[in-house]
Write an enzyme that holds these catalytic residues in place. Structure first.
Site, PDB file in Angstrom:
ATOM      1  N   GLU A 106     -10.455  -1.988   4.349  1.00 54.58           N
ATOM      2  CA  GLU A 106      -9.245  -1.813   4.785  1.00 54.58           C
ATOM      3  C   GLU A 106      -9.171  -0.240   4.023  1.00 54.58           C
ATOM      4  O   GLU A 106      -9.883   0.132   3.158  1.00 54.58           O
ATOM      5  CB  GLU A 106      -8.361  -2.627   4.032  1.00 54.58           C
ATOM      6  CG  GLU A 106      -8.429  -3.956   4.554  1.00 54.58           C
ATOM      7  CD  GLU A 106      -7.347  -4.750   4.306  1.00 54.58           C
ATOM      8  OE1 GLU A 106      -6.493  -5.796   4.931  1.00 54.58           O
ATOM      9  OE2 GLU A 106      -6.721  -4.998   3.019  1.00 54.58           O
ATOM     10  N   ASP A 153       0.884  -1.141   0.087  1.00 54.87           N
ATOM     11  CA  ASP A 153      -0.006   0.285  -0.038  1.00 54.87           C
ATOM     12  C   ASP A 153       0.780   1.252   0.010  1.00 54.87           C
ATOM     13  O   ASP A 153       1.946   1.346   0.643  1.00 54.87           O
ATOM     14  CB  ASP A 153      -0.827  -0.036   1.001  1.00 54.87           C
ATOM     15  CG  ASP A 153      -1.600  -1.303   1.585  1.00 54.87           C
ATOM     16  OD1 ASP A 153      -1.621  -2.074   0.920  1.00 54.87           O
ATOM     17  OD2 ASP A 153      -2.059  -1.141   2.648  1.00 54.87           O
TER      18      ASP A 153
HETATM   19  C1  FRU Z   1      -3.956  -3.612   2.858  1.00 54.89           C
HETATM   20  C2  FRU Z   1      -3.506  -4.108   4.171  1.00 54.89           C
HETATM   21  C3  FRU Z   1      -3.590  -2.996   5.261  1.00 54.89           C
HETATM   22  C4  FRU Z   1      -2.501  -3.250   6.051  1.00 54.89           C
HETATM   23  C5  FRU Z   1      -1.355  -3.365   5.075  1.00 54.89           C
HETATM   24  C6  FRU Z   1      -0.380  -4.254   5.799  1.00 54.89           C
HETATM   25  O1  FRU Z   1      -3.232  -4.025   1.668  1.00 54.89           O
HETATM   26  O2  FRU Z   1      -3.680  -5.436   4.419  1.00 54.89           O
HETATM   27  O3  FRU Z   1      -4.923  -3.066   5.639  1.00 54.89           O
HETATM   28  O4  FRU Z   1      -2.392  -2.068   6.843  1.00 54.89           O
HETATM   29  O5  FRU Z   1      -1.991  -4.158   4.059  1.00 54.89           O
HETATM   30  O6  FRU Z   1       0.925  -4.370   4.942  1.00 54.89           O
END
Ligand code: FRU
Length: 434
Positions: A203, A29
């Site tokens: 998310e 992300d």
């Molecule tokens: C989304 C996610 C988020 C988390 C991160 C962990 O892709 O699952 O929710 O903070 O990746 O790397």
């Protein structure tokens, strides 16, 4: 720092030309997107040590134009027992948290601390007084802890004289809103959801105003449009306490497979809303055969609203030269490396489609994406880089983003059916065959 620098030629197989990739190792992300003093900051979920997910830390890159990025050392590092999960960054111009001064305001990162034993996710602060080059974790962390193992990805913004946090309750399919005067003490305001798509965890939310409406972006995994990860959005109003959606219909931000966890920059100049997503899918991200790095971001896209639909327009820049634009009443183009390896994009049976069947590998994933349109003639823009194709149709109201696995640059554009190519600005697309 292990893994950083040196070892990459930056010209490896599938290495994009104009999309951000880390020099080395794993990325997911985008985090902490913010603009300050002529610099766009892109922090990102990063494993500084390996080319797979793990050791989650915030990588960091800066750019003055959103195209050429300079990667900097890791900004916030994981610890033995905790990962630094997704979050956002703000500039505390009024020094509400007291980390800086009004003359040298702190950049404050608000991230999720994830306990590796899965027992808890809580929200923490780290601040920087040197424009994000070095961060200090706040000694009073965590600043928001509800004793939950599933509570993450805070997006914080300064709205109407106070801080607003928009954050996911993934397992409940809810987005929660909190307010604070100083980033340190948070009060719960309201929750939104479950609504529309709930086939996976919610998310990485984002909330922002476009014109006289507000947009709430919610990523979900799995449960995407076709498979795995996907991003939906809601349009409505923010009344200072609650998000009230105009309706609860499904709206996909992208109909491709590879645009996830995208959020927008805080403090972008001229109030622009600029979006960046992670160009992959949890379904197979770890299998993508790139070395010594894995994953890229989407093109930066400016967002607006038209007739209740999110419009995405890539920011003008280096990538424009790898764009093909055309109009069609029923036909397609093939953008090809060779007779066997190509991407096909067009309109058939009232549907805009992107077919990457001949630009993929044996990783299991749907390679044809189709979206119904109710127009006889449509416009399509295609951006092709090594490793990806991003398609925008119907004046940017449809976006289809897909990874491809073609080794060299695509060189030919071949059109079929009733297709008028109106523009072909070529970087690597050197020949237009009509
Ligand atoms: C989304 C996610 C988020 C988390 C991160 C962990 O892709 O699952 O929710 O903070 O990746 O790397």
């Amino acid at each position: 720092m292990p893994g950083h620098n040196a070892e990459s030629s930056f010209n490896e197989k599938f290495r994009p030309r104009f999309h951000f990739t880390p020099r080395m190792n794993w990325m997911n992300d985008p985090n902490g997107l913010i603009y300050k003093d002529g610099e766009y900051h892109l922090f990102f979920q990063h494993n500084p040590k390996e080319n797979i997910w793990g050791n989650m830390s915030w990588g960091h890159a800066v750019s003055s134009d959103l195209f050429s990025w300079q990667e900097l050392p890791v900004a916030i590092a994981c610890t033995q027992d905790t990962g630094i999960f997704s979050g956002s960054a703000v500039i505390d111009y009024k020094n509400t948290a007291g980390f800086g001064t009004t003359d040298n305001p702190a950049m404050v990162a608000i991230y999720t601390e994830h306990r590796n034993d899965q027992s808890k996710q809580s929200q923490c602060l780290a601040f920087s007084l040197d424009n994000g080059r070095t961060f200090t974790k706040y000694e009073g962390n965590p600043v928001l802890d509800i004793n939950s193992p599933d509570f993450r990805d805070p997006k914080v913004q300064w709205i109407d004289g106070r801080w607003l946090m928009t954050i996911a309750r993934p397992d409940l399919h809810q987005i929660s809103f909190f307010t604070s005067p100083n980033l340190k003490e948070w009060e719960h305001l309201s929750d939104f959801g479950p609504a529309a798509e709930v086939g996976g965890c919610w998310e990485c939310p984002d909330l922002f105003q476009l014109g006289d409406k507000w947009v709430l972006i919610v990523s979900l995994n799995p449960g995407g449009y076709q498979v795995g990860s996907g991003t939906q959005y809601f349009v409505g109003q923010w009344d200072g306490k609650e998000f009230i959606a105009d309706d609860l219909h499904t709206r996909w931000l992208d109909y491709g497979r590879d645009n996830y966890a995208g959020v927008t920059f805080n403090d972008a100049p001229e109030n622009r809303r600029i979006f960046l997503g992670w160009m992959s899918n949890w379904e197979y991200a770890a299998k993508i055969p790139t070395h010594p790095w894995r994953s890229s971001m989407t093109l930066p896209r400016e967002l607006s609203l038209r007739d209740g639909l999110l419009i995405q327009e890539p920011i003008r820049g280096y990538g424009d030269r790898a764009q093909v634009a055309f109009t069609t009443t029923g036909g397609s183009i093939r953008i090809s490396e060779s007779a066997e390896r190509y991407v096909e994009v067009g309109l058939r049976d009232g549907k805009v489609f992107v077919d990457t069947s001949n630009a993929w590998t044996d990783i299991a994933a749907p390679t044809v994406q189709e979206v119904e349109v109710n127009a006889l003639e449509i416009d399509i823009q295609v951006y092709v880089d090594r490793g990806s194709v991003e398609v925008f149709a119907c004046q940017g109201s449809i976006s289809i983003t897909n990874l491809t696995l073609i080794e060299t640059d695509l060189t030919d554009v071949i059109s079929s059916g009733d297709t008028t190519i109106v523009k072909c600005e070529q970087l690597s697309l050197s020949r237009l065959v009509m």
